[in-house]
Every structure is written in structure tokens, then in C-alpha cells.
Design an enzyme around this catalytic site. Sequence first.
Site, PDB file in Angstrom:
ATOM      1  N   LEU A   1     -14.583   5.170  -5.557  1.00 55.26           N
ATOM      2  CA  LEU A   1     -13.176   4.865  -5.304  1.00 55.26           C
ATOM      3  C   LEU A   1     -12.707   3.654  -6.094  1.00 55.26           C
ATOM      4  CD1 LEU A   1     -10.679   5.372  -3.353  1.00 55.26           C
ATOM      5  CD2 LEU A   1     -11.557   3.424  -2.104  1.00 55.26           C
TER       6      LEU A   1
ATOM      7  N   ARG B   1      -2.805  10.745   5.952  1.00 56.96           N
ATOM      8  CA  ARG B   1      -2.961   9.361   6.403  1.00 56.96           C
ATOM      9  C   ARG B   1      -2.398   8.399   5.362  1.00 56.96           C
ATOM     10  NH1 ARG B   1      -6.979   5.171   5.485  1.00 56.96           N
ATOM     11  NH2 ARG B   1      -8.099   6.525   4.056  1.00 56.96           N
TER      12      ARG B   1
ATOM     13  N   HIS C   1      -7.828  11.210  -2.499  1.00 61.32           N
ATOM     14  CA  HIS C   1      -7.347   9.915  -2.991  1.00 61.32           C
ATOM     15  C   HIS C   1      -7.075  10.104  -4.476  1.00 61.32           C
ATOM     16  CE1 HIS C   1      -7.124   5.702  -3.927  1.00 61.32           C
ATOM     17  NE2 HIS C   1      -7.294   5.370  -2.666  1.00 61.32           N
TER      18      HIS C   1
ATOM     19  N   HIS D   1     -11.439  12.085   0.064  1.00 57.57           N
ATOM     20  CA  HIS D   1     -11.584  10.723   0.568  1.00 57.57           C
ATOM     21  C   HIS D   1     -11.688  10.640   2.084  1.00 57.57           C
ATOM     22  CE1 HIS D   1     -11.241   6.415   0.417  1.00 57.57           C
ATOM     23  NE2 HIS D   1     -10.081   6.382   1.048  1.00 57.57           N
TER      24      HIS D   1
ATOM     25  N   GLN E   1      -7.803  14.606   2.948  1.00 58.54           N
ATOM     26  CA  GLN E   1      -7.090  13.729   2.014  1.00 58.54           C
ATOM     27  C   GLN E   1      -7.818  13.566   0.684  1.00 58.54           C
ATOM     28  OE1 GLN E   1      -6.412   9.257   2.783  1.00 58.54           O
ATOM     29  NE2 GLN E   1      -4.388  10.163   2.653  1.00 58.54           N
TER      30      GLN E   1
ATOM     31  N   GLU F   1      -6.587   1.708  -3.708  1.00 56.37           N
ATOM     32  CA  GLU F   1      -5.133   1.735  -3.819  1.00 56.37           C
ATOM     33  C   GLU F   1      -4.558   0.330  -4.007  1.00 56.37           C
ATOM     34  OE1 GLU F   1      -3.519   4.697  -1.296  1.00 56.37           O
ATOM     35  OE2 GLU F   1      -1.878   3.411  -0.664  1.00 56.37           O
TER      36      GLU F   1
ATOM     37  N   PHE G   1       0.858  -1.186   0.000  1.00 56.84           N
ATOM     38  CA  PHE G   1       0.000   0.000   0.000  1.00 56.84           C
ATOM     39  C   PHE G   1       0.890   1.231   0.000  1.00 56.84           C
ATOM     40  CE2 PHE G   1      -4.595   0.923   0.837  1.00 56.84           C
ATOM     41  CZ  PHE G   1      -5.114  -0.227   0.280  1.00 56.84           C
TER      42      PHE G   1
ATOM     43  N   ARG H   1      -0.546   9.228  -0.857  1.00 54.43           N
ATOM     44  CA  ARG H   1      -1.680   9.774  -1.604  1.00 54.43           C
ATOM     45  C   ARG H   1      -1.553  11.258  -1.924  1.00 54.43           C
ATOM     46  NH1 ARG H   1      -6.399   6.414   1.604  1.00 54.43           N
ATOM     47  NH2 ARG H   1      -5.882   4.471   0.548  1.00 54.43           N
TER      48      ARG H   1
HETATM   49  C1  FAD Z   1     -14.903   4.077  -0.450  1.00 56.06           C
HETATM   50  C2  FAD Z   1     -13.959   4.042   0.735  1.00 56.06           C
HETATM   51  C3  FAD Z   1     -12.978   3.063   0.798  1.00 56.06           C
HETATM   52  C4  FAD Z   1     -12.109   3.024   1.884  1.00 56.06           C
HETATM   53  N1  FAD Z   1     -11.140   2.046   1.926  1.00 56.06           N
HETATM   54  C5  FAD Z   1     -10.329   1.968   3.006  1.00 56.06           C
HETATM   55  C6  FAD Z   1      -9.367   0.921   3.107  1.00 56.06           C
HETATM   56  O1  FAD Z   1      -9.263   0.044   2.264  1.00 56.06           O
HETATM   57  N2  FAD Z   1      -8.572   0.894   4.204  1.00 56.06           N
HETATM   58  C7  FAD Z   1      -8.657   1.832   5.195  1.00 56.06           C
HETATM   59  O2  FAD Z   1      -7.922   1.739   6.181  1.00 56.06           O
HETATM   60  N3  FAD Z   1      -9.564   2.836   5.113  1.00 56.06           N
HETATM   61  C8  FAD Z   1     -10.396   2.912   4.044  1.00 56.06           C
HETATM   62  N4  FAD Z   1     -11.314   3.934   3.983  1.00 56.06           N
HETATM   63  C9  FAD Z   1     -11.484   4.819   5.139  1.00 56.06           C
HETATM   64  C10 FAD Z   1     -12.228   4.064   6.216  1.00 56.06           C
HETATM   65  O3  FAD Z   1     -13.097   3.141   5.627  1.00 56.06           O
HETATM   66  C11 FAD Z   1     -13.041   4.987   7.110  1.00 56.06           C
HETATM   67  O4  FAD Z   1     -12.233   6.013   7.601  1.00 56.06           O
HETATM   68  C12 FAD Z   1     -13.607   4.202   8.296  1.00 56.06           C
HETATM   69  O5  FAD Z   1     -14.287   3.062   7.826  1.00 56.06           O
HETATM   70  C13 FAD Z   1     -14.511   5.060   9.135  1.00 56.06           C
HETATM   71  O6  FAD Z   1     -15.138   4.261  10.096  1.00 56.06           O
HETATM   72  P1  FAD Z   1     -15.964   4.923  11.274  1.00 56.06           P
HETATM   73  O7  FAD Z   1     -16.426   3.805  12.123  1.00 56.06           O
HETATM   74  O8  FAD Z   1     -15.179   5.993  11.882  1.00 56.06           O
HETATM   75  O9  FAD Z   1     -17.213   5.603  10.558  1.00 56.06           O
HETATM   76  P2  FAD Z   1     -18.370   5.006   9.621  1.00 56.06           P
HETATM   77  O10 FAD Z   1     -18.101   3.649   9.128  1.00 56.06           O
HETATM   78  O11 FAD Z   1     -18.628   6.071   8.619  1.00 56.06           O
HETATM   79  O12 FAD Z   1     -19.606   4.896  10.599  1.00 56.06           O
HETATM   80  C14 FAD Z   1     -20.212   6.024  11.181  1.00 56.06           C
HETATM   81  C15 FAD Z   1     -21.417   5.593  11.972  1.00 56.06           C
HETATM   82  O13 FAD Z   1     -21.900   6.691  12.702  1.00 56.06           O
HETATM   83  C16 FAD Z   1     -23.293   6.803  12.528  1.00 56.06           C
HETATM   84  N5  FAD Z   1     -23.692   8.215  12.613  1.00 56.06           N
HETATM   85  C17 FAD Z   1     -23.108   9.277  12.000  1.00 56.06           C
HETATM   86  N6  FAD Z   1     -23.766  10.407  12.330  1.00 56.06           N
HETATM   87  C18 FAD Z   1     -24.775  10.051  13.162  1.00 56.06           C
HETATM   88  C19 FAD Z   1     -25.812  10.756  13.830  1.00 56.06           C
HETATM   89  N7  FAD Z   1     -25.980  12.080  13.711  1.00 56.06           N
HETATM   90  N8  FAD Z   1     -26.674  10.054  14.609  1.00 56.06           N
HETATM   91  C20 FAD Z   1     -26.555   8.709  14.728  1.00 56.06           C
HETATM   92  N9  FAD Z   1     -25.597   8.008  14.110  1.00 56.06           N
HETATM   93  C21 FAD Z   1     -24.718   8.666  13.348  1.00 56.06           C
HETATM   94  C22 FAD Z   1     -23.565   6.225  11.154  1.00 56.06           C
HETATM   95  O14 FAD Z   1     -24.902   5.792  11.075  1.00 56.06           O
HETATM   96  C23 FAD Z   1     -22.567   5.073  11.117  1.00 56.06           C
HETATM   97  O15 FAD Z   1     -23.102   3.935  11.716  1.00 56.06           O
HETATM   98  C24 FAD Z   1     -12.213   3.988   2.905  1.00 56.06           C
HETATM   99  C25 FAD Z   1     -13.199   4.956   2.841  1.00 56.06           C
HETATM  100  C26 FAD Z   1     -14.047   4.998   1.757  1.00 56.06           C
HETATM  101  C27 FAD Z   1     -15.058   6.114   1.687  1.00 56.06           C
END
Ligand code: FAD
Length: 555
Positions: free
Chosen positions: A226, A367, A216, A331, A214, A229, A100, A263
Site C-alpha cells: 500500500l 468505506r 485501494h 484492501h 474495497q 492515501e 483523506f 476510493r
Molecule cells: C496496509 C494497510 C494499511 C491500512 N491503513 C489504514 C489507515 O491508515 N487507516 C484506517 O482507518 N485503516 C487502515 N487500514 C485498514 C485497517 O488497518 C484494518 O481494517 C484494521 O486494522 C483491522 O483491525 P482488526 O483489529 O479488525 O484486525 P487485525 O489487525 O487484522 O487483527 C486480527 C487479529 O485476529 C487474530 N486472528 C485472526 N484469525 C485468527 C484465528 N483463526 N485464531 C486466532 N487469532 C486469529 C490475528 O492474529 C490478529 O491478532 C489499512 C489496512 C492495510 C492492510
Amino acid sequence: MRAAIAAVEADPDISVALVSKVYPMRSHTVSAEGGAAGVAREDDSLEMHGFDTVKGSDFLGDQDVIQYFVEHAPKELTRLEHWGCPWSRNEDGSVATRAFGGMSTKRTWYAADKVGFHMLHSLFQHSLRFDRIVRYDEQFVTKLIVDGGQVRGVTALDIREGVVRCILGRAVVLCTGGAGKIFPFTTNGNIKTGDGMALAYRSGVPLKDMEFVQYHPTGLPGTGILITEATRGEGGHVKNKDGERFLVTRDYGVGKKAELGPRDMISRAIVQEIEAGRGIDSQYGQYALLDLTHLGEEKIDSRLPMVRELCKIYAGVDPVYEPIPIRPVVHYMMGGVDVDIDGKANGVSGLFAAGETACVSLNGANRLGSNSLTECLVFGARSGLSAVNFAKGASAGDDAALAKVGEAEQGRIDALRGKQGGGETLAGIRGDMQKAMESGCGVYREEATMQQTVRDIAELEGRYANLSLEDSSKVFNTEIVAALELENMLDCARAVSNSAASRNESRGAHTRRDATARDDVNFLYHTLCHFDPAGPRLDKKDVTLGRWEPEERKY
Ligand SMILES: Cc1cc2nc3c(=O)[nH]c(=O)nc-3n(C[C@H](O)[C@H](O)[C@H](O)COP(=O)(O)OP(=O)(O)OC[C@H]3O[C@@H](n4cnc5c(N)ncnc54)[C@H](O)[C@@H]3O)c2cc1C
């Protein structure tokens, strides 16, 4: 979910309310494709993962946090396997890892290219074993209930019924994800509207390092979907319209890493190629190419099946035979709620945050891909434990007094629902916000455009007061949810633009054309952005250095 599991495992007497505005499996994590980083191979070491992360962060990551992260990463990834995550394997049965960007060896664990899907499923299934994790799905949190400097729970709008309820608790952990939707062109799902950041900010917790957004390098033009990577990790080439691998032939600072550079650098290289007239025209603007054709059908189908599917459906291109059109796309937010290594928020007791919404200072100014999924596990677990420890010693609030906060929120939301008379539309304000953010806070930034964006976003907050809505129904009123999200996004956009305008140097993802060098003498600090009714107030916080002294970031 990781925080909730850590909490109930730590104490047999507590229960956790898991509140989500969507069904948990629809969280953005489900769309993560490429993988999760953690040292697994003999030619790797915690020191190497640590240094790669520090260097990737352009020396703005806190080194105590990074140390803790790299130590716990392999343990968390192994634990997730025990909970059912089907990591891809090598021939000999050991866990497979892929290359990566910015990582000096193969250390990204993967489950084909559907990593987030499998990780989220494993966590969700494991969480179902605990009846003390009580789910509140499709409940939109509108406010943190803070009383005497201590958080007592949240108010949540039940989207199904249109009713606001108080969900009380002795500690709250925000895991609400990022805020990519403040930009027009992003890989992020529509639900990534920075709600948790805005909730904390309005309650008095500063947002940290918000200027670092960031891009991407490889999103599909038009949709922003997306292309992971992992395509480059598996050997894909980035090319211009002449078929030239410019990351190899020209000096963009990535050195021998070429396509596996970090990135921020690759995104800048693509923008420069396009500006030099070596991009390809399309109805969605200029783009570059990602060529996988030399990898062969078998490898693409086994390692990158989802990429093939996405390209066929959304770009009309089969990557086995043709290069994929790509351009840099927003991203990830390096910044977020200012928390310490325990996930404890700065300024409100009982409040914790983890994952993308938090800024524990693992990622600094940039990141490295695949560190973020692991961050959710490592600091999700740690903040869940911290919350339990806090809750044990905390007093409960006065329920009757707290219920009044819920009544006030119900009143605020009833007044907003179907509100008529203003001349402004949701789509109008949101579109103008996104345009302003792209123009001032894109891949390349300049004083004048950043200042213009600061003014534009402040003006949009004024326009928000004149919002007109059309839907006054209570059941599944998605318009009111969008209105609340827009308010949150405006807070985040203000924090990003004000923080960016204050950093007169180039570091990581914050690249200025009018201040091209990194300036450790004056800017080696975290930016803090505090809410103030009169407009954001900025402050500084020291970076925790350690064994790695800042040096020029070259690959
Ligand atoms: C397309 C894509 C591909 C990616 N690929 C990778 C990868 O391969 N490797 C890597 O390390 N990272 C990757 N990332 C980044 C990584 O996936 C995210 O940073 C990470 O998954 C975020 O997880 P999280 O639990 O913080 O938030 P999320 O998974 O976004 O979850 C947020 C949660 O909070 C809840 N929520 C939000 N606001 C409220 C509210 N007001 N009231 C109630 N609930 C709320 C939502 O319902 C959800 O359940 C990728 C990101 C994207 C967009």
C-alpha cells in the site's frame, strides 16, 4: 485489545483470554499508515463526519451506527493518546489532522505515516497493565464451541505444539480482521484469511454485505504494498502515461475533490484510463502514476517517511525525484459477521464481533479511508462492554461435555495433518480461488463472470476434500495452519461471490458494467449470506436510515 481493556475495566471480577494466531503486535493493524478519523477542528462537526460517512457508504451504512461512531471517535482517539499514542501535532500544540478521501475537511489524526504501529503499541502496552488479560499467543482458533444456541468458548490449535485445547468463556468477541487474501493482489498481510468470518458463518451467523470489497487505488504493482492515501491527502497527484491529471481533466464523478475523491471512484477511474490505452506497461501489467515530486523532500521526509522507504525498497523509485507506479489493489472488506450496534452477532447468543471481521454497517457499500482504525476502537470498546454484560447473566456450560468438542477437533486436525492420497495441493487451490475472485469480483463486475466465479468456488470446495499435505510434524507446522486458513477463505469467497451475483445494481464498491445505476427501489438493503451445507442461502435486512435520505452520490 480495545475490547479486552473495556471488559476488564468494566468489571473487577472477570478475566479475558486474548487469543491470537500471531504475536499481537504482528496483527495487520500494525501496517496501517495513513490515520484515524475523528472530528478535531473548529471548522468540522459531527454532522459533517456523519454525512461524509453516509455518502461514502453510498447510503448503505446504518445511520444510527454512524451517529454513534462519529460521537465516540474523538473520545476514543483522545483516550488512546492518554495511553501513549504519539499523535503528530500542529505548531500550536493541537492535534494535527490531514485530508483523506471523501472527507469534507481535515479530520484524520496521524502519527507520521506509521499510525497503525503506534495505535497497536499503545493498546498493547496499556493491556499489559491488567493481569486479568491473559494472552494466548500463536494459538489458532479452529472452531466456536456452541451449545444450545450459546457460545461457550473456542477450540484453538497451539501452533508451537500441535495440540488442540478448549478455551472456555461465557462470551466470545471475534476481532479477527479481514479476508483480503481471497484475492491475488492485495495490500493485506498473509494472515488476513477471514477466519473469524468463517467461524461465525459455520456456526449459523450470517455474513452481511460481503459483495462490497474495497479496492485501494494506490498499491505498488507486483507486491500490492500500500501507498497510503495520506500521499494524496498531503497533495499528491494521480497521472496517466501522458502526465495528465485525469481526475481533474476528465469526468470521473469526483468533481472538485479530484485526488481526494473516494476510493471506489478513483479505482474505477484508473482502470478506465488503463483500458483507454493511457496506462504504462510493465511486467506486472499496466499501471498509472502517483506524483509527489512537487511536495519536496522535507515534507515527504516529515509526513511520509515510510512511503519513501517502501518505494525505494519495493519499487526502486525515490518519490522525491520520480512518480510512483500504482494500480488498484484489494484492501478492505466492508462486509463481515452480521452484528448489531452492540456488536452482538445475529443468531448465536454470547457471540460478539468488532473491527474488520464484523459488519456493524458503518461502512455500507464503500468505506472512507481512516474510518476503520477508529471503528476498531469505538466498536471494540462497545462490544467488549456488551460481552461483559452478557457474561454476567450467563450460565457456565458443562465442562466435561464441552471438552468433547476439543477432542473431536483434535481428531479432525490430526487427520488433516500430513494427509496423503489426494491429488490437490494447497497452492493449486488457493491460486485458482484467487484467480476466480479477481475475474468475477474485481473493480468491474458482470453477470456472466460473477456466475462463473460462483461455480468455480463451489468446485474448489469439492477439490479441497482431495487435498494432499506433506508435513506431518507437530511443532510449528505452518502447512496445517495454511490448510485451515484456505478452508476459511473458501467460505468467505463463496459468500462474496454469491452475494455479488445477487445484487443487480451498482453501488459503492460493487460496480457492474451491465447494471450501471444504483437502484434504491429494489436494492436498498443489506445482503445476508447464511451457511447451508447445500450452498449459501441469501436473505435481506433493512438499512437503518435516518436524517439523511438517499440521494445521488456526486462530489
Ligand atoms: C496496509 C494497510 C494499511 C491500512 N491503513 C489504514 C489507515 O491508515 N487507516 C484506517 O482507518 N485503516 C487502515 N487500514 C485498514 C485497517 O488497518 C484494518 O481494517 C484494521 O486494522 C483491522 O483491525 P482488526 O483489529 O479488525 O484486525 P487485525 O489487525 O487484522 O487483527 C486480527 C487479529 O485476529 C487474530 N486472528 C485472526 N484469525 C485468527 C484465528 N483463526 N485464531 C486466532 N487469532 C486469529 C490475528 O492474529 C490478529 O491478532 C489499512 C489496512 C492495510 C492492510
